[in-house]
Design a protein around this motif. Structure first.
Motif, mmCIF file in Angstrom:
data_model
loop_
_atom_site.group_PDB
_atom_site.id
_atom_site.type_symbol
_atom_site.label_atom_id
_atom_site.label_comp_id
_atom_site.label_asym_id
_atom_site.label_seq_id
_atom_site.Cartn_x
_atom_site.Cartn_y
_atom_site.Cartn_z
ATOM 1 N N LYS A 10 -2.208 -1.208 -77.547
ATOM 2 C CA LYS A 10 -0.385 -1.393 -77.378
ATOM 3 C C LYS A 10 0.236 -0.303 -77.427
ATOM 4 C CE LYS A 10 3.125 -4.414 -79.110
ATOM 5 N NZ LYS A 10 3.691 -5.373 -80.215
ATOM 6 N N LEU A 11 -0.130 0.613 -78.634
ATOM 7 C CA LEU A 11 0.566 1.813 -78.396
ATOM 8 C C LEU A 11 0.237 2.684 -77.162
ATOM 9 C CD1 LEU A 11 2.494 3.833 -80.068
ATOM 10 C CD2 LEU A 11 0.555 4.553 -81.107
ATOM 11 N N ALA A 12 -1.100 2.674 -76.662
ATOM 12 C CA ALA A 12 -1.365 3.545 -75.552
ATOM 13 C C ALA A 12 -0.348 3.187 -74.404
ATOM 14 C CB ALA A 12 -2.793 3.509 -75.430
ATOM 15 N N GLU A 13 -0.407 1.854 -74.356
ATOM 16 C CA GLU A 13 0.298 1.114 -73.237
ATOM 17 C C GLU A 13 1.849 1.728 -73.102
ATOM 18 O OE1 GLU A 13 -0.211 -3.102 -73.330
ATOM 19 O OE2 GLU A 13 -2.252 -2.836 -72.623
ATOM 20 N N GLU A 14 2.558 1.739 -74.416
ATOM 21 C CA GLU A 14 3.894 2.222 -74.623
ATOM 22 C C GLU A 14 4.269 3.395 -74.203
ATOM 23 O OE1 GLU A 14 6.768 0.460 -75.745
ATOM 24 O OE2 GLU A 14 5.765 -1.509 -75.777
ATOM 25 N N ILE A 17 -0.457 6.149 -71.399
ATOM 26 C CA ILE A 17 -1.723 6.605 -71.527
ATOM 27 C C ILE A 17 -3.016 5.545 -71.807
ATOM 28 C CG2 ILE A 17 -0.806 8.902 -72.353
ATOM 29 C CD1 ILE A 17 -1.887 8.311 -75.084
ATOM 30 N N SER A 18 -4.086 5.942 -71.683
ATOM 31 C CA SER A 18 -5.281 5.113 -71.862
ATOM 32 C C SER A 18 -5.656 4.826 -73.227
ATOM 33 C CB SER A 18 -6.339 5.313 -70.985
ATOM 34 O OG SER A 18 -6.832 6.403 -71.540
ATOM 35 N N SER A 19 -6.068 3.745 -73.781
ATOM 36 C CA SER A 19 -6.543 3.679 -75.163
ATOM 37 C C SER A 19 -7.646 4.686 -75.429
ATOM 38 C CB SER A 19 -7.260 2.312 -75.128
ATOM 39 O OG SER A 19 -6.295 1.184 -75.088
ATOM 40 N N THR A 21 -7.873 7.879 -74.280
ATOM 41 C CA THR A 21 -6.700 8.914 -74.439
ATOM 42 C C THR A 21 -6.119 8.986 -75.627
ATOM 43 O OG1 THR A 21 -6.776 9.240 -71.981
ATOM 44 C CG2 THR A 21 -5.054 10.373 -73.467
ATOM 45 N N LEU A 22 -5.690 7.937 -76.117
ATOM 46 C CA LEU A 22 -4.974 7.938 -77.336
ATOM 47 C C LEU A 22 -5.904 7.824 -78.468
ATOM 48 C CD1 LEU A 22 -2.420 7.419 -79.426
ATOM 49 C CD2 LEU A 22 -2.903 4.815 -79.052
ATOM 50 N N SER A 23 -7.090 7.385 -78.466
ATOM 51 C CA SER A 23 -8.164 7.572 -79.481
ATOM 52 C C SER A 23 -8.574 8.818 -79.782
ATOM 53 C CB SER A 23 -9.397 6.572 -79.016
ATOM 54 O OG SER A 23 -10.624 6.810 -80.083
ATOM 55 N N THR A 24 -8.748 9.591 -78.410
ATOM 56 C CA THR A 24 -9.059 11.090 -78.751
ATOM 57 C C THR A 24 -7.943 11.834 -79.237
ATOM 58 O OG1 THR A 24 -10.351 10.922 -76.713
ATOM 59 C CG2 THR A 24 -9.695 13.078 -77.187
ATOM 60 N N LYS A 25 -6.924 11.729 -78.832
ATOM 61 C CA LYS A 25 -5.748 12.230 -79.524
ATOM 62 C C LYS A 25 -5.398 12.144 -80.980
ATOM 63 C CE LYS A 25 -2.881 12.970 -75.385
ATOM 64 N NZ LYS A 25 -2.158 13.958 -75.286
ATOM 65 N N LEU A 26 -5.836 11.042 -81.507
ATOM 66 C CA LEU A 26 -5.778 10.509 -82.792
ATOM 67 C C LEU A 26 -6.747 11.298 -83.535
ATOM 68 C CD1 LEU A 26 -4.902 6.671 -82.534
ATOM 69 C CD2 LEU A 26 -3.546 8.574 -83.684
ATOM 70 N N LYS A 27 -8.067 11.482 -82.943
ATOM 71 C CA LYS A 27 -9.119 11.954 -83.785
ATOM 72 C C LYS A 27 -8.872 13.578 -83.709
ATOM 73 C CE LYS A 27 -12.585 8.834 -82.584
ATOM 74 N NZ LYS A 27 -13.548 8.329 -81.465
ATOM 75 N N LYS A 28 -8.214 14.141 -82.808
ATOM 76 C CA LYS A 28 -7.999 15.561 -82.631
ATOM 77 C C LYS A 28 -6.761 15.910 -83.325
ATOM 78 C CE LYS A 28 -10.989 16.636 -78.783
ATOM 79 N NZ LYS A 28 -10.855 17.327 -77.340
ATOM 80 N N GLY A 29 -5.681 14.972 -83.441
ATOM 81 C CA GLY A 29 -4.470 15.345 -83.961
ATOM 82 C C GLY A 29 -3.643 15.949 -83.082
ATOM 83 N N VAL A 30 -3.886 16.039 -81.697
ATOM 84 C CA VAL A 30 -3.108 16.977 -80.653
ATOM 85 C C VAL A 30 -2.226 15.927 -79.753
ATOM 86 C CG1 VAL A 30 -3.368 18.493 -79.071
ATOM 87 C CG2 VAL A 30 -4.969 18.561 -80.750
ATOM 88 N N LYS A 38 8.537 9.882 -78.633
ATOM 89 C CA LYS A 38 8.273 8.173 -78.366
ATOM 90 C C LYS A 38 7.640 7.634 -79.542
ATOM 91 C CE LYS A 38 7.606 8.603 -73.391
ATOM 92 N NZ LYS A 38 6.455 8.350 -72.280
ATOM 93 N N MET A 39 6.596 8.441 -79.987
ATOM 94 C CA MET A 39 6.011 7.529 -81.342
ATOM 95 C C MET A 39 6.890 7.320 -82.430
ATOM 96 S SD MET A 39 1.894 8.370 -81.466
ATOM 97 C CE MET A 39 2.226 10.302 -81.161
ATOM 98 N N ILE A 40 7.646 8.350 -82.662
ATOM 99 C CA ILE A 40 8.798 8.414 -83.800
ATOM 100 C C ILE A 40 9.635 7.288 -83.552
ATOM 101 C CG2 ILE A 40 10.803 9.376 -84.504
ATOM 102 C CD1 ILE A 40 9.385 12.113 -83.962
ATOM 103 N N ILE A 41 10.030 6.897 -82.357
ATOM 104 C CA ILE A 41 10.925 5.862 -82.224
ATOM 105 C C ILE A 41 10.284 4.577 -82.243
ATOM 106 C CG2 ILE A 41 12.370 4.688 -80.106
ATOM 107 C CD1 ILE A 41 13.092 7.954 -79.351
#
Length: 55
Positions: A10-14, A17-19, A21-30, A38-41
């Motif tokens: 759901k967050l990736a859709e907002e 980006i793809s799920s 891609t979000l997973s990779t970004k969360l793991k790397k912290g980038v 967007k995430m802050i809001i």
């Protein structure tokens, strides 16, 4: 995410980006500054410095 009722999918859709891609970004912290804004809001983050600018 969970506190605000969001799954990774759901967050990736907002974020537009793809799920995967979000997973990779969360793991790397980038994240890009636009994604952080967007995430802050979306996730109602009160103190983003503690989350996004950790050492």
């Amino acid at each position: 995410m969970k506190a605000e009722g969001y799954t990774q999918k759901k967050l990736a859709e907002e974020l537009g980006i793809s799920s995967k891609t979000l997973s990779t970004k969360l793991k790397k912290g980038v994240f890009g500054s636009d994604e952080i804004e967007k995430m802050i809001i979306i996730l109602n983050i009160k103190n983003p410095m503690e989350i996004f600018l950790k050492n």
